[in-house]
Design an enzyme around this catalytic site. Sequence first.
Site, mmCIF file in Angstrom:
data_model
loop_
_atom_site.group_PDB
_atom_site.id
_atom_site.type_symbol
_atom_site.label_atom_id
_atom_site.label_comp_id
_atom_site.label_asym_id
_atom_site.label_seq_id
_atom_site.Cartn_x
_atom_site.Cartn_y
_atom_site.Cartn_z
ATOM 1 N N TYR A 124 -31.550 130.071 -50.722
ATOM 2 C CA TYR A 124 -32.415 129.971 -51.911
ATOM 3 C C TYR A 124 -32.464 131.548 -52.630
ATOM 4 O O TYR A 124 -32.966 132.121 -51.624
ATOM 5 C CB TYR A 124 -33.505 129.307 -51.840
ATOM 6 C CG TYR A 124 -34.457 128.879 -52.892
ATOM 7 C CD1 TYR A 124 -33.929 128.040 -53.747
ATOM 8 C CD2 TYR A 124 -35.592 129.510 -52.759
ATOM 9 C CE1 TYR A 124 -34.913 127.757 -55.058
ATOM 10 C CE2 TYR A 124 -36.454 129.217 -53.996
ATOM 11 C CZ TYR A 124 -35.979 128.559 -54.955
ATOM 12 O OH TYR A 124 -36.943 128.243 -55.957
ATOM 13 N N LYS A 156 -38.811 119.200 -54.046
ATOM 14 C CA LYS A 156 -37.681 118.579 -54.396
ATOM 15 C C LYS A 156 -37.563 117.277 -54.100
ATOM 16 O O LYS A 156 -38.418 116.662 -54.512
ATOM 17 C CB LYS A 156 -36.364 119.363 -53.702
ATOM 18 C CG LYS A 156 -36.713 121.187 -53.806
ATOM 19 C CD LYS A 156 -36.367 121.351 -55.299
ATOM 20 C CE LYS A 156 -36.865 122.769 -55.616
ATOM 21 N NZ LYS A 156 -36.424 124.017 -54.591
ATOM 22 N N ASP A 211 -34.310 125.781 -43.307
ATOM 23 C CA ASP A 211 -34.788 125.461 -44.557
ATOM 24 C C ASP A 211 -34.165 124.024 -44.690
ATOM 25 O O ASP A 211 -32.899 124.114 -45.036
ATOM 26 C CB ASP A 211 -34.524 126.471 -45.385
ATOM 27 C CG ASP A 211 -35.128 125.684 -47.007
ATOM 28 O OD1 ASP A 211 -35.071 124.675 -47.299
ATOM 29 O OD2 ASP A 211 -35.348 126.774 -48.054
HETATM 30 C C1 LIG Z 1 -36.750 124.906 -54.304
HETATM 31 C C2 LIG Z 1 -36.426 125.740 -52.983
HETATM 32 C C3 LIG Z 1 -37.337 126.498 -52.285
HETATM 33 C C4 LIG Z 1 -38.506 126.904 -52.861
HETATM 34 O O1 LIG Z 1 -39.458 125.919 -53.028
HETATM 35 P P1 LIG Z 1 -40.756 125.979 -54.186
HETATM 36 O O2 LIG Z 1 -41.576 124.650 -53.863
HETATM 37 O O3 LIG Z 1 -40.225 126.160 -55.481
HETATM 38 O O4 LIG Z 1 -41.364 127.185 -53.831
HETATM 39 C C5 LIG Z 1 -36.873 126.904 -51.004
HETATM 40 N N1 LIG Z 1 -35.732 126.549 -50.405
HETATM 41 C C6 LIG Z 1 -34.856 125.713 -51.180
HETATM 42 C C7 LIG Z 1 -33.618 125.434 -50.351
HETATM 43 C C8 LIG Z 1 -35.013 125.213 -52.477
HETATM 44 O O5 LIG Z 1 -34.271 124.689 -53.153
#
Ligand SMILES: *Cc1c(COP(=O)(O)O)cnc(C)c1O
Length: 408
Positions: A116, A213, A188
């Site tokens: 990301y 997400k 992640d």
């Molecule tokens: C969107 C996202 C983030 C960050 O999340 P936020 O809620 O926007 O701070 C981190 N890792 C991945 C893979 C993402 O898609």
Amino acid sequence: MQDRENRPDWGRATAAIHRGGLDGQIFGEVSVPIFQTSTFAFPSVEAGAARFSGKDPGYVYTRLGNPTVRALEECVAALEQGAAAHAAATGMAAIGAVFLGLLSQGDHVLAGDCLYGPTHMVIKRELPRFGISGDFVDTTNPQLVAEAIRPNTRMVFLETPANPTLSITDLAAIARITRERQIFLAVDNTFATPHLQRPLTLGADLVVHSLTKALNGHSDVLGGMVVVNDAEISKKIKRALNLFGGTMDPHQAWLILRGVRTLALRVEKACANAAKLADFLEKHPRVHWVRYPGLPQHPGHAIARKQMDGFGSMLCFGVKGGLEGSKAFLNRLRLITLAVSLGGVESLIQHPASMTHAGLPREERLAAGIDDEMVRLSVGCEDVEDLMADLDQALWATPAAEEKLLQD
Ligand SMILES: *Cc1c(COP(=O)(O)O)cnc(C)c1O
């Protein structure tokens, strides 16, 4: 009151619907109440002292803990098969707490080369200001990871499937390396969701999520979570969140928990749609290439099959006609929404080279497999025929792509 119980052997859909909450302790409420309060009254000075010292686990102040936030934490911990989860204001606040809580001056982080965008920037530009260095490596090759570990490496941080290339890393293989060297493995898991992949069960020490997400799933709230098994790691993450203040608000937690209740339904529908669209795009004459872990020709297909319970709802593809072709295609879509973010019930599409990954120098971007013609599609829960029709009309109706096609 009815004798209800939480069972550890519940399936994932049941856990998402029933885990976390107070079991109607107040009025028999079925939904978790929103405890919209910043602070909690103590019945006496002695009781207040006991809460501060931790002897009484009761609540003190919402930055340090709140029953609605706790309900969400319990639910996500159960889904990830972790011992504890700590909610954060955003996914980036969760990732920040992992670094702030576990790394010190002089430490080194080894990160996946496909991450990301903001995570990449934190490791590359922000952590060095605190004396923490970072390197990026192709984690799909465990050999390269083993070779890149230095004496001061404290953490390996990666995504699988990775954003946006959907490369797949063998989590068990990387965990063998990090365990042997006693360094943290942080994953992640935003793209996969715990419905499809549970990294703690494969040897990871920490799982982070952007709840913004698929866990929330409705493109209307931000949130993050760190899930762990080890009590020491858990304490450090909680301390970083409490002191640096990146914790979650109760109303936010309630909205996200409402989304999580339908995680299984949404993920399964979106995965089924994504598999059909991947096949459709694969055969489309205006599409150069398709990357989806469910396609047998994806280099990580066998590993994805081994460590995931489904191939996810993210895919990316190259539109013929280069940069102009992909721009024309995106501008012609009429149903699929041109927006960043992912994992919502609605399909979203974006162009990493000019949007989410525009911050990367061009060579780095190309080296990470993000070329100008790549578009990233987050497949939602619509009727797949409608998504297909929209993609098809936009692919055919791109004059720039057409001209370029003749030259290809
Ligand atoms: C969107 C996202 C983030 C960050 O999340 P936020 O809620 O926007 O701070 C981190 N890792 C991945 C893979 C993402 O898609």
